[in-house]
Scaffold this motif. Structure first.
Motif, short mmCIF file in Angstrom:
data_model
loop_
_atom_site.label_atom_id
_atom_site.label_comp_id
_atom_site.label_asym_id
_atom_site.label_seq_id
_atom_site.Cartn_x
_atom_site.Cartn_y
_atom_site.Cartn_z
N MET A 1 0.85 -1.47 0.56
CA MET A 1 0.09 0.12 0.34
C MET A 1 0.67 1.11 0.00
SD MET A 1 -3.10 -0.94 0.10
CE MET A 1 -4.34 0.12 0.89
N SER A 2 1.81 0.66 0.70
CA SER A 2 2.72 2.29 1.18
C SER A 2 4.10 2.40 -0.25
CB SER A 2 3.44 2.36 1.90
OG SER A 2 4.71 1.43 2.35
N GLY A 3 4.01 1.37 -1.41
CA GLY A 3 4.71 1.04 -2.33
C GLY A 3 6.68 1.18 -2.16
N SER A 4 6.49 0.40 -1.29
CA SER A 4 8.12 0.06 -0.76
C SER A 4 7.83 -1.31 -0.35
CB SER A 4 8.25 0.64 0.73
OG SER A 4 7.22 0.33 1.77
N LEU A 5 7.14 -2.09 -1.25
CA LEU A 5 7.09 -4.24 -1.21
C LEU A 5 8.27 -4.38 -1.15
CD1 LEU A 5 5.55 -5.95 -0.62
CD2 LEU A 5 5.12 -5.76 -3.47
N VAL A 6 9.11 -4.01 -1.71
CA VAL A 6 10.52 -4.68 -2.43
C VAL A 6 11.39 -4.44 -1.16
CG1 VAL A 6 12.91 -4.35 -3.62
CG2 VAL A 6 10.70 -4.12 -4.35
N ARG A 7 11.94 -2.85 -0.57
CA ARG A 7 12.19 -2.92 0.71
C ARG A 7 11.57 -4.02 2.09
NH1 ARG A 7 12.48 3.21 -0.11
NH2 ARG A 7 10.34 2.84 0.04
N VAL A 8 10.02 -4.02 2.18
CA VAL A 8 10.18 -4.96 2.92
C VAL A 8 9.69 -6.40 2.65
CG1 VAL A 8 7.82 -5.80 4.11
CG2 VAL A 8 7.73 -3.05 3.34
N GLY A 9 9.76 -6.92 1.57
CA GLY A 9 10.71 -7.78 1.28
C GLY A 9 11.70 -8.45 1.24
N LEU A 10 13.05 -7.32 0.51
CA LEU A 10 14.27 -7.58 1.35
C LEU A 10 15.10 -7.77 2.89
CD1 LEU A 10 16.01 -5.24 -1.40
CD2 LEU A 10 16.13 -7.58 -1.20
N GLY A 11 13.85 -6.87 3.44
CA GLY A 11 13.63 -6.68 5.27
C GLY A 11 13.69 -8.03 6.06
N LEU A 12 12.34 -8.39 5.38
CA LEU A 12 12.45 -9.63 5.97
C LEU A 12 12.66 -11.26 5.25
CD1 LEU A 12 8.30 -9.61 4.82
CD2 LEU A 12 9.28 -9.72 7.20
N TRP B 1 9.82 -13.37 -5.79
CA TRP B 1 9.43 -12.50 -6.41
C TRP B 1 10.47 -11.60 -6.75
CZ3 TRP B 1 8.99 -7.93 -4.20
CH2 TRP B 1 8.04 -6.77 -4.55
N LEU B 2 10.94 -11.72 -6.13
CA LEU B 2 12.81 -10.41 -6.06
C LEU B 2 13.25 -10.76 -6.71
CD1 LEU B 2 13.62 -10.05 -2.35
CD2 LEU B 2 12.38 -8.44 -3.52
N LEU B 3 13.17 -12.61 -7.10
CA LEU B 3 14.13 -11.59 -8.62
C LEU B 3 13.29 -11.74 -9.65
CD1 LEU B 3 15.98 -15.39 -7.17
CD2 LEU B 3 17.09 -13.49 -8.11
N SER B 4 12.05 -11.45 -9.99
CA SER B 4 11.27 -11.71 -10.68
C SER B 4 11.84 -9.84 -11.15
CB SER B 4 9.98 -12.27 -10.66
OG SER B 4 9.22 -11.57 -10.17
N ARG B 5 12.17 -8.93 -10.13
CA ARG B 5 12.88 -7.84 -10.26
C ARG B 5 13.69 -7.84 -10.91
NH1 ARG B 5 8.05 -5.03 -9.67
NH2 ARG B 5 8.96 -3.29 -8.61
N VAL B 6 13.99 -8.66 -10.73
CA VAL B 6 15.43 -8.10 -11.50
C VAL B 6 15.58 -9.11 -12.19
CG1 VAL B 6 18.67 -8.56 -10.47
CG2 VAL B 6 16.38 -7.86 -9.14
N LEU B 7 15.86 -10.67 -12.79
CA LEU B 7 15.56 -11.57 -13.81
C LEU B 7 14.68 -11.37 -15.27
CD1 LEU B 7 16.96 -14.65 -11.57
CD2 LEU B 7 18.58 -12.80 -13.08
N PRO B 8 15.55 -11.16 -16.47
CA PRO B 8 14.12 -10.60 -17.64
C PRO B 8 13.92 -12.23 -17.87
CG PRO B 8 16.40 -9.93 -18.23
CD PRO B 8 16.14 -10.69 -16.70
N ASN B 9 14.78 -12.79 -18.09
CA ASN B 9 13.98 -14.63 -18.63
C ASN B 9 13.84 -15.40 -17.65
OD1 ASN B 9 14.48 -16.63 -20.11
ND2 ASN B 9 17.06 -16.90 -19.74
#
Length: 136
Positions: free
Chosen positions: A33-44, A90-98
């Motif tokens: 909701m706050s737009g910081s899902l990547v940071r929250v995912g990395l923190g978890l 999910w975090l890898l899907s943000r980085v890996l295009p293949n």
């Protein structure tokens, strides 16, 4: 029967594990909701990694109280592994295009521990003689 035992019988999880799952879901929703899902995912994921390292260290401690804490952390990390692995994928899907590399990484992340566990069990069974396996 106490209500906590009834919850454990029905769900297979203790009340604190259910509360932890609800907290993680709430953190993910707040991050989304706050737009910081990547940071929250990395923190978890970092929190999960620290929990695993603490578990490995404390389970080999000489004091029984610390080993008990290590056992609690083992239950925690075992319960939380699937969720943490999905966050990593999910975090890898943000980085890996293949998509093929992403699928292979997901397969290794999700099925890897089960395969390693089965292979170590097979190796342990291979050391047992045939007479020891069959008891009559």
């Amino acid at each position: 029967m106490k209500w906590q035992q009834h919850v454990r019988d029905v769900t297979g999880l203790s009340c604190w594990q259910i509360m932890l799952h609800m907290l993680i879901v709430a953190l993910l929703v707040m991050g989304w909701m706050s737009g910081s899902l990547v940071r929250v995912g990395l923190g978890l994921c970092v929190l999960y990694g620290v929990s695993v390292l603490l578990m490995l260290f404390l389970q080999r401690h000489h004091d029984a109280r610390w080993r008990g804490i290590g056992d609690v952390l083992e239950e925690l990390t075992t319960t939380w592994y699937f969720g943490a692995s999905l966050i990593v994928i999910w975090l890898l899907s943000r980085v890996l295009p293949n998509h093929f590399i992403l699928a292979a990484a997901g397969l290794v992340i999700l099925a890897g521990p089960a395969v390693v566990s089965l292979l170590t069990k097979e190796r342990k069974l291979g050391n047992i003689s045939a007479k020891q396996r069959i008891r009559r």
